[in-house]
Design a protein around this motif. Structure first.
Motif, mmCIF file in Angstrom:
data_model
loop_
_atom_site.group_PDB
_atom_site.id
_atom_site.type_symbol
_atom_site.label_atom_id
_atom_site.label_comp_id
_atom_site.label_asym_id
_atom_site.label_seq_id
_atom_site.Cartn_x
_atom_site.Cartn_y
_atom_site.Cartn_z
ATOM 1 N N GLN A 34 0.806 -1.312 -0.054
ATOM 2 C CA GLN A 34 0.021 -0.175 -0.089
ATOM 3 C C GLN A 34 0.835 1.262 0.008
ATOM 4 O O GLN A 34 0.635 2.307 -0.546
ATOM 5 C CB GLN A 34 -0.821 -0.005 1.039
ATOM 6 N N ARG A 37 1.877 1.690 -3.539
ATOM 7 C CA ARG A 37 0.953 2.417 -4.206
ATOM 8 C C ARG A 37 0.537 3.880 -4.022
ATOM 9 O O ARG A 37 0.513 4.754 -5.036
ATOM 10 C CB ARG A 37 -0.428 1.675 -4.182
ATOM 11 N N ASP A 40 3.724 5.670 -5.676
ATOM 12 C CA ASP A 40 3.574 5.877 -6.923
ATOM 13 C C ASP A 40 2.540 6.906 -7.356
ATOM 14 O O ASP A 40 2.607 7.702 -8.415
ATOM 15 C CB ASP A 40 2.917 4.375 -7.858
ATOM 16 N N ALA A 41 1.339 7.033 -6.506
ATOM 17 C CA ALA A 41 0.579 8.136 -6.850
ATOM 18 C C ALA A 41 1.074 9.486 -6.488
ATOM 19 O O ALA A 41 0.734 10.248 -7.236
ATOM 20 C CB ALA A 41 -0.698 7.785 -5.947
ATOM 21 N N ASP A 44 2.743 10.806 -9.213
ATOM 22 C CA ASP A 44 2.213 10.952 -10.793
ATOM 23 C C ASP A 44 1.583 12.134 -10.727
ATOM 24 O O ASP A 44 0.652 12.505 -10.255
ATOM 25 C CB ASP A 44 1.315 9.793 -10.893
ATOM 26 N N GLU A 46 -0.619 13.211 -12.806
ATOM 27 C CA GLU A 46 -2.356 13.144 -12.789
ATOM 28 C C GLU A 46 -2.828 12.854 -11.401
ATOM 29 O O GLU A 46 -4.106 13.547 -11.628
ATOM 30 C CB GLU A 46 -2.441 11.902 -13.866
ATOM 31 N N VAL A 47 -2.370 12.810 -10.603
ATOM 32 C CA VAL A 47 -2.975 12.757 -9.167
ATOM 33 C C VAL A 47 -2.652 14.067 -8.652
ATOM 34 O O VAL A 47 -1.689 14.660 -8.373
ATOM 35 C CB VAL A 47 -2.477 11.757 -8.033
ATOM 36 N N GLU A 52 -8.000 11.603 -4.894
ATOM 37 C CA GLU A 52 -7.571 10.859 -5.911
ATOM 38 C C GLU A 52 -6.307 10.015 -5.510
ATOM 39 O O GLU A 52 -5.981 8.776 -5.733
ATOM 40 C CB GLU A 52 -6.989 11.469 -7.090
ATOM 41 N N LEU A 53 -5.494 10.566 -4.613
ATOM 42 C CA LEU A 53 -4.432 9.994 -3.757
ATOM 43 C C LEU A 53 -5.136 8.662 -3.143
ATOM 44 O O LEU A 53 -4.413 7.553 -3.223
ATOM 45 C CB LEU A 53 -3.554 10.774 -2.827
ATOM 46 N N ARG A 55 -8.076 7.064 -3.469
ATOM 47 C CA ARG A 55 -8.329 5.948 -4.517
ATOM 48 C C ARG A 55 -7.341 5.140 -5.000
ATOM 49 O O ARG A 55 -7.327 4.013 -5.185
ATOM 50 C CB ARG A 55 -9.392 6.806 -5.520
ATOM 51 N N ARG A 56 -6.089 5.902 -5.292
ATOM 52 C CA ARG A 56 -5.021 5.300 -6.029
ATOM 53 C C ARG A 56 -4.227 4.234 -5.125
ATOM 54 O O ARG A 56 -3.698 3.511 -5.538
ATOM 55 C CB ARG A 56 -4.223 6.335 -6.749
ATOM 56 N N SER A 57 -4.351 4.687 -4.058
ATOM 57 C CA SER A 57 -3.736 3.879 -2.728
ATOM 58 C C SER A 57 -4.598 2.699 -2.410
ATOM 59 O O SER A 57 -3.831 1.912 -1.571
ATOM 60 C CB SER A 57 -3.353 4.766 -1.460
#
Length: 499
Positions: A34, A37, A40-41, A44, A46-47, A52-53, A55-57
């Motif tokens: 986790q 992830r 990475d977010a 990014d 796009e985040v 959004e952070l 969600r992507r996590s």
């Protein structure tokens, strides 16, 4: 204040640049899946927000407590990774590399001392003290001397302790002097950070601080205190509207810095280059201001905190040169920077105000619906900070003027009439008699009474021009004068830029 998300993203990006393979930072083990992830977010582009952070996590459906716990663990892992960083070979300057090395030596000495093996680093500490003395890292020297003195006393080395005590006394005197200077700057900076206005109290404070720092500099004669003296002296001149004197001090400061090559830091020169830009703008010396912009572009790293401040002054320069397309480019360059989210709130509001003035120059308030929407947002902006209400000579005045101009350009003359009393009272109660805003507000009162009488407006514009003469000064009270008053007067009097 900057959000937790924006600050965490900056740290993650820093780690990503210095650990491209993420060795010893975030790993892809099952235990840290986790965190991986989330990392990475964060890097990014796009985040763009916390939702959004999350969600992507993989925690979109989790509780706030679970998400906050993961975020804190990730932050701790990233913070720990900072200790493994190395400065790149082409780091800004010799001075910055020395500062990094000195800070790392202190950390190593502290860590070893906590584990009871500090004497193993004695040679490194002595070397660190010499480095700290050479580059005037006084705080680092103070702590390293303490650690070295402790181990000399444990070994019973009386003579060594005596020598270290003598050095420590000298260091402590300088350390106290530097601490006093820092306090003087912090107190004055707190008053000047939000407001664009001067006052007799601030002038007295800056004058006393300048005198005190000059005395400390004569006593210790160090680079740090010398640079501090020039910085405070420039501020003192600015507060008294002596911008010519401030410009001369900026040039003297640059020569002072260049005469100490071991302190060759772009940040030190950039500080006075930006001050030169600011002072030149206040007196309408656009040639010097343009030269200073070139200097600042070379010295400031794009995206750092002071870069945003410098870009504000460049934006003002483009506006005052009536090069609005270039001003728009500066604004766009700033707004695409991800670090814009991390700047202090009052600086963000200043950029928002500047955007309104640019939109006025671009005739965007001719659209009545757009004008109405932006007027509503502008009025909310005033309420976001109580300091705007207190700052009668600076930003509060700028908001009042912008509201007036939006209403006038939209052609809503009935609403304009409703504002005449507020403008009149503001001019009487809050604007100094010799301020350049005084004549401008007088012109606006004529505009309110005769908004479509071109003859009357031309006569009023002529009176304004006569009152100002060759004076192009904005004065520090009107630091936020993002567009020249003379240009606004001309546009209104000739019927340009209006419906």
């Amino acid at each position: 204040m900057p959000s937790e998300f924006s600050l965490l993203r900056e740290i993650a990006k820093l780690i990503a640049r210095n650990f491209p393979k993420r060795t010893n930072t975030i790993t892809k083990s099952t235990k840290r899946d986790q965190q991986e992830r989330m990392y990475d977010a964060l890097i990014d582009p796009e985040v763009r927000d916390e939702a959004e952070l999350r969600r992507r996590s993989g925690l979109a459906g989790s509780t706030e407590e679970v998400y906050a716990a993961l975020r804190n663990r990730t932050k701790e892992t990233l913070f720990n990774s900072l200790f493994l960083m190395e400065l790149p070979p082409d780091a800004n300057s010799e001075y910055h590399r020395a500062r990094f090395e000195s800070a790392r030596t202190v950390f190593i000495a502290e860590a070893l001392s906590m584990h009871g093996v500090g004497n193993a680093a004695t040679r490194a500490i002595k070397k660190g003290i010499k480095l700290a003395q050479k580059y005037e890292f006084t705080v680092h020297e103070h702590r390293l001397l303490q650690i070295l003195r402790l181990y000399a006393s444990l070994e019973g080395s009386k003579e060594e302790v005596r020598k270290l005590v003598d050095v420590s006394r000298q260091n402590l005197g300088l350390l106290n002097a530097e601490a006093e200077v820092t306090v003087l700057f912090d107190k004055l900076s707190a008053s000047l950070a939000v407001t664009g206005a001067s006052s007799s109290e601030l002038i007295a404070e800056a004058t006393a601080a300048t005198t005190r720092i000059r005395m400390l500099y004569k006593k210790y004669d160090t680079f740090n205190l010398g640079r501090s003296y020039f910085r405070m002296a420039v501020i003192n001149e600015e507060l008294q509207f002596a911008f010519g004197g401030a410009l001369a001090l900026c040039e003297a400061a640059k020569q002072f810095i260049r005469s100490h090559p071991q302190f060759d830091s772009p940040a030190f020169l950039a500080d006075f280059a930006m001050r030169s830009l600011e002072c030149a703008l206040h007196i309408g010396d656009y040639a010097t201001a343009t030269k200073s912009v070139l200097e600042c572009n070379l010295l400031y790293k794009k995206g750092n905190s002071n870069w945003f401040v410098f870009k504000w002054y460049e934006f003002i320069l483009r506006m005052h040169l009536e090069k609005f397309a270039e001003a728009r480019k500066v604004l766009e360059e700033v707004t695409i920077q991800s670090r814009l989210q991390t700047i202090p709130a009052h600086l963000d509001r200043r950029w928002r105000l500047g955007t309104y003035y640019l939109e006025f120059a671009e005739e965007k308030f001719s659209d009545a619906d757009h004008a109405k929407r932006q007027l509503s947002v502008l009025q909310k902006l005033r309420k976001e900070s109580p300091d705007y209400f207190k700052d009668k000579h600076g930003y509060n005045l700028s908001i009042l003027l912008m509201e007036f101009l939006i209403v006038y350009q939209s052609g809503d003359y009935r609403l304009l009439q409703a504002k005449v009393e507020s403008v009149r009272l503001y001019r009487v109660r809050n604007v100094p008699k010799d301020s350049v805003s005084k004549a401008f507000l007088a012109f606006l009162l004529i505009v309110v009474r005769t908004p479509i009488n071109r003859t009357a407006l031309k006569l009023a514009a002529s009176a304004y021009k006569k009152a100002m003469g060759n004076n192009r000064s904005t004065g520090i009270l009107e630091e936020i004068q993002a567009i020249p008053f003379r240009w606004i007067v001309k546009q209104i009097a000739t019927g340009k830029n209006l419906v």
